[in-house]
Design a protein around this motif. Structure first.
Motif, PDB file in Angstrom:
ATOM      1  N   ASP A   1       5.980  11.539   3.790  1.00  0.00           N
ATOM      2  CA  ASP A   1       5.800  11.295   2.356  1.00  0.00           C
ATOM      3  C   ASP A   1       4.911  12.365   1.716  1.00  0.00           C
TER       4      ASP A   1
ATOM      5  N   PHE B   1      -2.825   4.350  -5.188  1.00  0.00           N
ATOM      6  CA  PHE B   1      -3.167   3.542  -4.019  1.00  0.00           C
ATOM      7  C   PHE B   1      -4.440   4.093  -3.397  1.00  0.00           C
TER       8      PHE B   1
ATOM      9  N   PHE C   1      10.132  -4.539  -2.265  1.00  0.00           N
ATOM     10  CA  PHE C   1      10.535  -3.414  -3.104  1.00  0.00           C
ATOM     11  C   PHE C   1      11.266  -3.941  -4.340  1.00  0.00           C
TER      12      PHE C   1
ATOM     13  N   LEU D   1       4.384  11.004   8.346  1.00  0.00           N
ATOM     14  CA  LEU D   1       5.107   9.883   7.760  1.00  0.00           C
ATOM     15  C   LEU D   1       6.301  10.396   6.950  1.00  0.00           C
TER      16      LEU D   1
ATOM     17  N   ALA E   1       3.028  -2.867  -6.293  1.00  0.00           N
ATOM     18  CA  ALA E   1       2.387  -3.260  -5.027  1.00  0.00           C
ATOM     19  C   ALA E   1       1.945  -2.041  -4.219  1.00  0.00           C
ATOM     20  N   ASP E   2       1.435  -2.322  -3.018  1.00  0.00           N
ATOM     21  CA  ASP E   2       0.690  -1.329  -2.236  1.00  0.00           C
ATOM     22  C   ASP E   2       1.577  -0.275  -1.561  1.00  0.00           C
ATOM     23  N   TYR E   3       0.921   0.605  -0.841  1.00  0.00           N
ATOM     24  CA  TYR E   3       1.615   1.730  -0.228  1.00  0.00           C
ATOM     25  C   TYR E   3       1.463   1.703   1.293  1.00  0.00           C
TER      26      TYR E   3
ATOM     27  N   SER F   1      12.155   0.622  11.029  1.00  0.00           N
ATOM     28  CA  SER F   1      11.940   1.068   9.647  1.00  0.00           C
ATOM     29  C   SER F   1      13.279   0.973   8.934  1.00  0.00           C
ATOM     30  N   SER F   2      13.231   1.035   7.599  1.00  0.00           N
ATOM     31  CA  SER F   2      14.486   0.821   6.861  1.00  0.00           C
ATOM     32  C   SER F   2      15.518   1.898   7.187  1.00  0.00           C
TER      33      SER F   2
ATOM     34  N   THR G   1       7.178   2.053  -7.266  1.00  0.00           N
ATOM     35  CA  THR G   1       6.981   3.497  -7.352  1.00  0.00           C
ATOM     36  C   THR G   1       8.009   4.198  -6.462  1.00  0.00           C
ATOM     37  N   GLY G   2       8.005   5.532  -6.522  1.00  0.00           N
ATOM     38  CA  GLY G   2       8.882   6.327  -5.662  1.00  0.00           C
ATOM     39  C   GLY G   2      10.338   6.026  -5.932  1.00  0.00           C
TER      40      GLY G   2
ATOM     41  N   LYS H   1      16.006   0.645   0.599  1.00  0.00           N
ATOM     42  CA  LYS H   1      15.841   1.670  -0.433  1.00  0.00           C
ATOM     43  C   LYS H   1      17.141   2.462  -0.469  1.00  0.00           C
TER      44      LYS H   1
ATOM     45  N   SER I   1       6.549   0.984   7.743  1.00  0.00           N
ATOM     46  CA  SER I   1       6.644   0.213   8.985  1.00  0.00           C
ATOM     47  C   SER I   1       5.651   0.752  10.003  1.00  0.00           C
TER      48      SER I   1
ATOM     49  N   ILE J   1       6.778  -3.231  -4.937  1.00  0.00           N
ATOM     50  CA  ILE J   1       6.646  -1.768  -4.964  1.00  0.00           C
ATOM     51  C   ILE J   1       7.624  -1.237  -6.002  1.00  0.00           C
TER      52      ILE J   1
HETATM   53  P1  AMP Z   1      10.040   1.703   5.666  1.00  0.00           P
HETATM   54  O1  AMP Z   1      10.746   2.814   6.340  1.00  0.00           O
HETATM   55  O2  AMP Z   1      10.981   0.663   5.220  1.00  0.00           O
HETATM   56  O3  AMP Z   1       8.893   1.217   6.408  1.00  0.00           O
HETATM   57  O4  AMP Z   1       9.507   2.328   4.309  1.00  0.00           O
HETATM   58  C1  AMP Z   1       8.377   3.136   4.261  1.00  0.00           C
HETATM   59  C2  AMP Z   1       8.524   4.157   3.196  1.00  0.00           C
HETATM   60  O5  AMP Z   1       8.720   3.519   1.927  1.00  0.00           O
HETATM   61  C3  AMP Z   1       7.304   5.011   2.998  1.00  0.00           C
HETATM   62  O6  AMP Z   1       7.205   6.047   3.933  1.00  0.00           O
HETATM   63  C4  AMP Z   1       7.527   5.497   1.590  1.00  0.00           C
HETATM   64  O7  AMP Z   1       8.421   6.569   1.569  1.00  0.00           O
HETATM   65  C5  AMP Z   1       8.144   4.295   0.915  1.00  0.00           C
HETATM   66  N1  AMP Z   1       7.090   3.506   0.253  1.00  0.00           N
HETATM   67  C6  AMP Z   1       6.324   2.544   0.758  1.00  0.00           C
HETATM   68  N2  AMP Z   1       5.449   2.080  -0.135  1.00  0.00           N
HETATM   69  C7  AMP Z   1       5.663   2.779  -1.259  1.00  0.00           C
HETATM   70  C8  AMP Z   1       5.085   2.788  -2.544  1.00  0.00           C
HETATM   71  N3  AMP Z   1       4.116   1.960  -2.907  1.00  0.00           N
HETATM   72  N4  AMP Z   1       5.566   3.656  -3.437  1.00  0.00           N
HETATM   73  C9  AMP Z   1       6.577   4.489  -3.115  1.00  0.00           C
HETATM   74  N5  AMP Z   1       7.159   4.525  -1.932  1.00  0.00           N
HETATM   75  C10 AMP Z   1       6.717   3.693  -1.007  1.00  0.00           C
END
Ligand code: AMP
Length: 729
Positions: free
Chosen positions: A559, A503, A374, A557, A479-481, A236-237, A457-458, A700, A484, A455
């Motif tokens: 979130d 979403f 993103f 997760l 884009a979608d939500y 994950s990021s 949002t957020g 991010k 990883s 993406i």
């Molecule tokens: P990653 O760790 O790189 O997989 O990023 C996943 C995280 O990115 C999610 O748990 C969210 O916090 C954020 N994220 C993913 N999609 C979105 C979205 N459409 N809008 C806002 N945040 C998002």
């Protein structure tokens, strides 16, 4: 339905209402577009065989004055919903009239061709019919490639009975994986119903699963979480915690990724087709076809490596881009990336970015979509273009590649695309020179772009202003939500602005639970009980838990989401923030969103000087007593101290959380500190994460840097050049 969707003026109807028209039968809805075309339209084709298609048609079309064009103009917008009040159309040539059902029209484009003026005995009408037949044929061809209607039907059906689909999905997950060491441990004993699952299996965080994932990575226990062995790992990021987290990746995850992509694409495309219709009547049509286009995608692969046990490991986006399914799906959706693989998978993202831009410019007329995972990557790309555009123009003029590209594979791949093209170089030079402060850059450089996608949002919201600036009039589609760890929902309301994007949860890709956050803790100090997917309430905030086919069971997760409405019976979620991203010292609680709003308010003060905040982050600084918030800004210029002091005060005042304000008033929290960092500091932060194995695609900016994130804290501290303390309280 999304409440905000109704917020049109006067008698406008929400767009979604059109999809639910009572005037259209279930059987009609379930017919394929092609069947309907044949039934309703092609019967008339023979009668029209004598019509000359092009000659004079457009001219006739242009002089036609349909009432609904006036109606649209009166309403001042090109939105079908504003036409719902329009009762009849008439052709000025023959006066024939029709009352098409706009609700049906909205349901599916081809129904448009039922309108009866197509068979009137008027040359103009006949020519229009011939044109529309061509148009339908074109749509039919598209359908061969991507059956959007099937995808939409599937989602409609899944979402209609989301509760049952959820139970069935949980059953499948537990059937497939019930024998694993992890699930055996919790004593499910073959039960697959939601109650037993919730009673037996605990809610966990990544750290609880780490020992299992570690064993998978080491090759010791590939099946401890899933029935089928895990052979790939995603990173994950990790921008929040400072280091990437490892999570399992498998075919099921790949499949759900493609399902999400296709679902939102189908809804987007229907919207687009819809707009083409409006365009037909306003005559811009001919250039506005969805054809064999390309996407300028700012996508990058991260470094891939082998774990100790020999598993392939890379970021989730890398695992997706490397999968053959991805390319196939992109081709089917007619949006192949305009850059060659060597650029996407290049080892140095600076070089890849330069070449993405170059490929985009070479194929500028083909580019129909500008996208990235993103939004940050899009802004980053065009900020880079501001710096390197003259070099790009030189490359195009001379047909050679800048010496900054040193990776042999990339050079070879790019040399196949480059030929001296002074004409194109001149055009690009002229277009860029004509821009005012880079406004509308994307629209000017890529004239056939329909929308910008990613993406937004957020934590991406702070980049929206800049995106809009670069985009000019082009729409931004969010884009979608997902994560990883797994996907959650698709954006099936593409017309909503990114700020309003929601979403819709796909109920067959995982089993989802929602911890209510309003009561946060009950009287015994316990967290509220999680609710099922269809039990959530509109307007409430929840933390989301995922159970999926990739070995995660009741996984936090991290979130926070808000339920904005329902699509059939599946909730439409708005992303709010990361739950653990809190600026907190004592009773204060400020989220990523609160920080964003405070920064936006304070940045307004810079706008007068034509300056902007390029990026920002924050931390809780406990080295002072009492502790205080420190906010870090990278800005585009060099404003006066007085102005920055004002910004600092404004930031402090803009955290309106009661706990913060009361603590500030009694000095239980110290004065907020605004620290200005050198230009390029946030680049260094990005480089740091890329060095750790993160992909730029998933990057991010951490909005709150935790106390253990030493390297980022060090980068910020070394690069801080000015500092201000608030005098607001
Ligand atoms: P990653 O760790 O790189 O997989 O990023 C996943 C995280 O990115 C999610 O748990 C969210 O916090 C954020 N994220 C993913 N999609 C979105 C979205 N459409 N809008 C806002 N945040 C998002």
């Amino acid at each position: 339905m999304i409440e905000d969707n109704k917020a049109n003026d006067g008698g406008d109807q929400p767009m979604d209402a059109a999809y639910q028209s009572p005037n259209i039968s279930i059987e009609e809805k379930s017919k394929s577009a092609t069947t309907r075309q044949k039934e309703k339209l092609y019967v008339e084709e023979e009668d029209l065989s004598d019509v000359e298609e092009e000659d004079g048609f457009l001219q006739a079309f242009q002089v036609a004055n349909f009432e609904y064009i006036n109606e649209a103009e009166r309403a001042g917008k090109r939105d079908f919903s504003c036409l719902a009040n329009c009762v009849s159309f008439s052709c000025i040539k023959c006066g024939c009239e029709t009352s098409p059902d706009f609700c049906s029209l909205a349901w599916d484009l081809p129904i448009l061709f039922q309108v009866h003026w197509l068979v009137q005995d008027c040359d103009f009408c006949r020519k229009l019919a011939a044109f529309l037949i061509e148009f339908v044929k074109m749509l039919e061809k598209m359908e061969e490639r991507f059956d959007a209607e099937a995808v939409i039907n599937e989602f409609e059906s899944l979402s209609r009975d989301a509760g049952t689909v959820q139970r069935e999905t949980l059953r499948k997950i537990l059937d497939e994986n019930g024998g694993t060491e992890y699930l055996q441990r919790w004593g499910l004993n073959g039960r697959t119903d939601p109650d037993s699952f919730k009673n037996c299996v605990p809610i966990v965080s990544h750290c609880d699963l780490e020992p299992y994932i570690q064993r998978i990575e080491d090759g010791n226990s590939p099946c401890c979480l899933t029935g089928k062995p895990i052979t790939t790992i995603s990173l994950s990021s990790g921008t929040t915690q400072g280091k990437p987290k490892f999570v399992p990746f498998n075919d099921e995850l790949m499949e759900s990724t493609m399902q999400i992509y296709k679902t939102s694409f189908a809804y987007r495309n229907r919207q687009l087709a819809f707009e083409i219709c409006v365009e037909i009547f306003t005559v811009v049509v001919m250039e506005y076809r969805i054809g064999n286009g390309k996407a300028l995608q700012f996508i990058y692969s991260s470094k891939q490596f082998k774990t100790k046990g020999g598993l392939a490991a890379g970021t989730a986006t890398t695992n997706v881009y490397r999968n053959a399914q991805f390319k196939k799906t992109m081709r089917a959706m007619q949006t192949p990336c305009c850059s060659p693989d060597e650029v996407i998978f290049g080892p140095d993202f600076h070089q890849s970015l330069y070449c993405h831009l170059l490929c985009g410019l070479i194929f500028r007329d083909d580019v129909q979509v500008v996208s990235s995972t993103f939004a940050h990557s899009i802004v980053h790309a065009f900020r880079t273009l501001e710096q390197v555009w003259e070099e790009l123009v030189t490359d195009i003029r001379e047909g050679t590649l800048s010496s900054r590209i040193t990776v042999p594979l990339i050079r070879t791949a790019m040399s196949k695309l480059l030929v001296p093209n002074p004409e194109l170089a001149d055009t690009i030079y002229r277009k860029i020179s004509g821009l005012s402060n880079w406004y509308g850059l994307i629209q000017e450089l890529f004239p056939n772009t329909k929308y910008i996608y990613g993406i937004m949002t957020g934590s991406m919201e702070p980049y929206l202003k800049k995106m809009r600036h670069y985009a000019g009039e082009l729409p931004l589609l969010s884009a979608d939500y997902g994560a990883s760890e797994g996907w959650i929902g698709a954006n099936v309301n593409p017309k909503l602005t990114p700020e309003m994007a929601t979403f819709a949860v796909l109920p067959n890709i995982g089993y989802f639970e929602f911890i209510p956050l309003r009561e946060d803790l009950n009287h015994q100090g316990q967290e509220a009980k999680p609710l099922g997917l269809t039990d959530v309430k509109i307007g409430e905030e929840y933390e989301i838990l995922i159970t999926n086919f990739a070995g995660l069971y009741r996984y936090r997760l991290g979130d926070v989401v808000n339920v904005k409405g329902f699509h059939n019976s599946t909730p439409e979620l708005q992303f709010i923030c990361r739950r653990n991203l809190l600026l907190t010292i004592n009773i204060d609680k400020n989220t990523e969103k609160d920080l964003q709003l405070a920064v936006e308010a304070a940045a307004e003060l810079l706008a007068g000087e034509k300056l902007e905040v390029l990026d920002f982050t924050s931390r809780v600084d406990l080295s002072t007593d009492p502790g205080h918030y420190a906010v870090f800004w990278e800005i585009s210029g060099d404003p006066q101290d007085e102005l920055l002091q004002e910004c600092c005060n404004c930031l402090d005042r803009s955290f309106v959380d009661a706990g913060y304000m009361s603590s500030r008033k009694v000095s239980a929290i110290g004065a907020l500190e605004l620290r200005i960092v050198r230009k390029g500091t946030f680049h260094k932060i990005l480089d740091h994460y890329v060095g750790l194995g993160a992909a730029v695609s998933q990057f991010k900016t951490p909005r709150c840097v935790g106390p253990t994130n030493d390297t980022v804290l060090q980068i910020l501290s070394v690069n801080a050049v000015r500092s201000y303390f608030s005098t607001a309280f």
